[in-house]
Structure formats: structure tokens, C-alpha cells
Design an enzyme around this catalytic site. Sequence first.
Site, PDB file in Angstrom:
ATOM      1  CE  LYS A  71      -3.222   9.825  -2.661  1.00  0.00           C
ATOM      2  NZ  LYS A  71      -2.207  10.784  -3.116  1.00  0.00           N
ATOM      3  CG  ASN A  92      -5.806  14.400  -1.517  1.00  0.00           C
ATOM      4  OD1 ASN A  92      -6.883  14.914  -1.830  1.00  0.00           O
ATOM      5  ND2 ASN A  92      -4.806  15.104  -1.048  1.00  0.00           N
ATOM      6  N   GLY A 133       2.589   9.842 -12.532  1.00  0.00           N
ATOM      7  CA  GLY A 133       1.885   9.096 -11.493  1.00  0.00           C
ATOM      8  C   GLY A 133       0.819   9.959 -10.837  1.00  0.00           C
ATOM      9  N   GLY A 134       0.407   9.566  -9.636  1.00  0.00           N
ATOM     10  CA  GLY A 134      -0.674  10.258  -8.938  1.00  0.00           C
ATOM     11  C   GLY A 134      -0.412  11.737  -8.717  1.00  0.00           C
ATOM     12  CB  VAL A 226       6.121  16.415  -5.688  1.00  0.00           C
ATOM     13  CG1 VAL A 226       5.380  17.155  -6.780  1.00  0.00           C
ATOM     14  CG2 VAL A 226       6.755  15.147  -6.220  1.00  0.00           C
ATOM     15  N   GLY A 249       8.936  20.764  -1.932  1.00  0.00           N
ATOM     16  CA  GLY A 249       7.699  20.001  -1.784  1.00  0.00           C
ATOM     17  C   GLY A 249       7.010  20.145  -0.436  1.00  0.00           C
ATOM     18  CD  GLN A 256      -1.903  17.140   1.513  1.00  0.00           C
ATOM     19  OE1 GLN A 256      -3.032  16.698   1.465  1.00  0.00           O
ATOM     20  NE2 GLN A 256      -1.019  16.776   2.412  1.00  0.00           N
TER      21      GLN A 256
HETATM   22  P1  NDP Z   1       3.433   7.140  -8.332  1.00  0.00           P
HETATM   23  O1  NDP Z   1       3.982   5.825  -7.968  1.00  0.00           O
HETATM   24  O2  NDP Z   1       1.993   7.272  -8.685  1.00  0.00           O
HETATM   25  O3  NDP Z   1       4.286   7.740  -9.574  1.00  0.00           O
HETATM   26  C1  NDP Z   1       5.692   7.722  -9.555  1.00  0.00           C
HETATM   27  C2  NDP Z   1       6.226   8.456 -10.798  1.00  0.00           C
HETATM   28  O4  NDP Z   1       7.657   8.515 -10.687  1.00  0.00           O
HETATM   29  C3  NDP Z   1       5.926   7.750 -12.107  1.00  0.00           C
HETATM   30  O5  NDP Z   1       5.761   8.711 -13.127  1.00  0.00           O
HETATM   31  C4  NDP Z   1       7.208   6.933 -12.350  1.00  0.00           C
HETATM   32  O6  NDP Z   1       7.445   6.655 -13.712  1.00  0.00           O
HETATM   33  C5  NDP Z   1       8.235   7.914 -11.851  1.00  0.00           C
HETATM   34  N1  NDP Z   1       9.501   7.275 -11.470  1.00  0.00           N
HETATM   35  C6  NDP Z   1       9.769   6.608 -10.322  1.00  0.00           C
HETATM   36  N2  NDP Z   1      11.044   6.176 -10.325  1.00  0.00           N
HETATM   37  C7  NDP Z   1      11.594   6.579 -11.505  1.00  0.00           C
HETATM   38  C8  NDP Z   1      12.882   6.455 -12.103  1.00  0.00           C
HETATM   39  N3  NDP Z   1      13.872   5.821 -11.470  1.00  0.00           N
HETATM   40  N4  NDP Z   1      13.096   7.020 -13.320  1.00  0.00           N
HETATM   41  C9  NDP Z   1      12.102   7.672 -13.962  1.00  0.00           C
HETATM   42  N5  NDP Z   1      10.855   7.827 -13.452  1.00  0.00           N
HETATM   43  C10 NDP Z   1      10.601   7.296 -12.232  1.00  0.00           C
HETATM   44  O7  NDP Z   1       3.804   8.083  -7.107  1.00  0.00           O
HETATM   45  P2  NDP Z   1       3.102   9.458  -6.671  1.00  0.00           P
HETATM   46  O8  NDP Z   1       2.823  10.258  -7.880  1.00  0.00           O
HETATM   47  O9  NDP Z   1       2.001   9.171  -5.726  1.00  0.00           O
HETATM   48  O10 NDP Z   1       4.268  10.138  -5.832  1.00  0.00           O
HETATM   49  C11 NDP Z   1       5.412  10.691  -6.471  1.00  0.00           C
HETATM   50  C12 NDP Z   1       6.175  11.533  -5.468  1.00  0.00           C
HETATM   51  O11 NDP Z   1       5.361  12.624  -5.060  1.00  0.00           O
HETATM   52  C13 NDP Z   1       6.573  10.798  -4.168  1.00  0.00           C
HETATM   53  O12 NDP Z   1       7.897  11.166  -3.853  1.00  0.00           O
HETATM   54  C14 NDP Z   1       5.620  11.353  -3.147  1.00  0.00           C
HETATM   55  O13 NDP Z   1       6.172  11.346  -1.850  1.00  0.00           O
HETATM   56  C15 NDP Z   1       5.451  12.765  -3.657  1.00  0.00           C
HETATM   57  N6  NDP Z   1       4.218  13.427  -3.202  1.00  0.00           N
HETATM   58  C16 NDP Z   1       4.346  14.627  -2.583  1.00  0.00           C
HETATM   59  C17 NDP Z   1       3.253  15.299  -2.137  1.00  0.00           C
HETATM   60  C18 NDP Z   1       3.446  16.598  -1.434  1.00  0.00           C
HETATM   61  O14 NDP Z   1       2.487  17.051  -0.823  1.00  0.00           O
HETATM   62  N7  NDP Z   1       4.605  17.229  -1.511  1.00  0.00           N
HETATM   63  C19 NDP Z   1       1.883  14.774  -2.328  1.00  0.00           C
HETATM   64  C20 NDP Z   1       1.845  13.515  -3.054  1.00  0.00           C
HETATM   65  C21 NDP Z   1       2.992  12.869  -3.455  1.00  0.00           C
HETATM   66  P3  NDP Z   1       6.788   5.366 -14.447  1.00  0.00           P
HETATM   67  O15 NDP Z   1       5.387   5.738 -14.812  1.00  0.00           O
HETATM   68  O16 NDP Z   1       7.674   5.149 -15.607  1.00  0.00           O
HETATM   69  O17 NDP Z   1       6.860   4.231 -13.439  1.00  0.00           O
END
Ligand code: NDP
Length: 284
Positions: A71, A92, A133-134, A226, A249, A256
Site C-alpha cells: 500500500k 488501496n 495502523g493503515g 472495522v 465493518g 470501499q
Molecule cells: P495494521 O497492522 O496497519 O494496524 C493494526 C493496528 O492494531 C495498530 O494500531 C496496532 O497497534 C493495533 N493492535 C493490534 N493488536 C493489538 C493489541 N493486541 N492491542 C492493542 N493494539 C493492537 O492493520 P490495518 O490497519 O491494515 O488493519 C486493522 C484492521 O482493520 C484489520 O482487522 C483489518 O481486517 C481491518 N480492515 C477493515 C477494512 C474494512 O473494509 N472493514 C479495511 C481495512 C482494514 P500498534 O501500532 O501498537 O502495533
Amino acid sequence: MSKNYRAELVGAFGNPIDENPTGVMEEAAFAAKGLNFRYLTVKVDKEDLEAAMNGVKAFQMKGINLTIPHKVRVLEYLDELSEAARIIGAVNMVVNKDGKLWGENTDGKGFLISLKNEDVSVDGKNVVILGAGGAAKAIGVECALAGAKKITVVNRSRERGQDLAHLIAEKTSADSQYVSWDASYRVEPNTDILINATSIGLYPDVDKKPDVDYNTITPSMVVSDVVFNDPNTLFLQEAAKRGSHTVNGLGMLVNQGALNFTLWTGTEAPLDVMTDALKKEFGL
Ligand code: NDP
């Protein structure tokens, strides 16, 4: 009249990609609209992205979705970016406009449409996002561009959380702050919209929920997640118990996908068909 046996091509590049369900809803939409388009779910390794993007041009594909790990890196191979994609620094989806590749990020826009479909506007609102995150980045930037008053970013990793809060405060007119997440998060009473944009609760960890003091959630708040597999997350169940309006979500995912469909085909997306195809795929 001469026949056209050639299909228009779109798809997704990523790795891992095998379990990405996007093709199911896009193919259902093409069929419903009688369009001779194919959605190809393609495994592309990190080091092969340049060749793959040249392939988009060589095959005269209409466009492509990008997922993990492409991405951000894909920006090097694009000719133009939308405003949101430029601020987010990630795309994306790409549209091939007569050989010029234009990048867009429809994740946050899909999220906003899913709220709008529930009569929820972010304009002037206090928004709290769990995660940085993303998905959180796309949602945070789009909420800010759509007029949110303040975006609070709550994230486990300090650096990532601070970076997102700074980005929003610098590049948009919204206020933004980072709040550390080292104890159960207490939701401020003036919060209008609370979003779980972490991956906590994603299958197979459906018995997990973000560390929030759920008794600080009130009926006046809109609470969204999400995570779409399974969409009825524990996080949303806890919020619903406190009387909040919940938005799952699935709406973000479908919307999208619908935006991408329209950008590639120039045709209005059959939302119901796409929603039904995904629900069927997830056994809902
Ligand atoms: P990333 O890996 O970029 O980010 C993950 C985020 O979750 C980070 O902020 C991370 O924190 C946090 N995290 C993960 N595990 C924990 C935990 N145990 N405790 C606290 N914080 C946690 O992932 P994405 O942003 O790409 O995806 C996140 C979610 O969004 C996924 O479930 C994905 O499937 C969903 N999604 C849904 C979409 C939709 O259309 N509905 C579209 C895109 C994504 P840290 O920075 O501390 O690691």
C-alpha cells in the site's frame, strides 16, 4: 457486428492474498451489471511490485487493488494521487487512466459512507480512534477532511499513535491528540463517535476485545468497528449493551469495494448484490 472476446481486467496484488474475499463481491457486481470484467486475485511478493505494476500497464488493466505489503511502496510507481492518498501516504486502489496510474485510498471513504448510510455525520464531531495502523490512518484523515472537530488517537505503540495525531493536526483543519493506551481506556463523555480500527477481534480471535472501560460508553455515542470477520464483534456487543448506535465493518468493506467498482467501470455499483455476495461468503 463483430464480437469482443476480450475482458477488462482489474484485481488485487498482495501477499498474503489467498484469503482476500474482495473478488467475490466485485465479480458478483460485474455479473449483475452485465460487464465483461474479471477480478484477478494475484500473489505478488514485495520485490516484484515494480514488475507487477508494469504488468498493469502492459495488460492495459483498468486498475488494481493493493494490499499488504504494497500500500505504501506502490506510490513510487504511480503518476498521480488523490488528495487523501497524498496525505495518508498509502493507496488501496489504482485506476489506469489511458496508461497513467492514479492512486486513491477508498478505505476511509468507504467507512464514511457506511456511517452516512446510518444517518451519522462526522461534521463537527469528536471522534476517538483506537489504533493507528493503515485502517486508522485512512479513517482519521477522511474524518478530518469531512469536517470532524477533533480526532483522538489511542494506540498501544506511542510513536505510531503520535505520528498519526501529528499528521492530522498538520495536514487538515481538525484538532488531533494522541492518548497512550497503557491502561483500560476511559471514553471521554463528550465523545460522539468511537471506532475500533485495531485488528483486535479479527477471526480467529473473536473472543478478544479492545481494552476499554466499557461502562464509560453512553447511549449518545456512535460506536463502530472495522473488523468485518466476524462483523458482530465483542466490542460492538459491549457497546450495544450500553445503548449505543453500532455500525459494523461490513459496510466499510462493501462501500470501499463499491467506490472501486465505480472508479474502474464508470458504472454505479449494485450495493445490495455486493453485500449479499459477501454475507453469503462469510456464512452470515
Ligand atoms: P495494521 O497492522 O496497519 O494496524 C493494526 C493496528 O492494531 C495498530 O494500531 C496496532 O497497534 C493495533 N493492535 C493490534 N493488536 C493489538 C493489541 N493486541 N492491542 C492493542 N493494539 C493492537 O492493520 P490495518 O490497519 O491494515 O488493519 C486493522 C484492521 O482493520 C484489520 O482487522 C483489518 O481486517 C481491518 N480492515 C477493515 C477494512 C474494512 O473494509 N472493514 C479495511 C481495512 C482494514 P500498534 O501500532 O501498537 O502495533
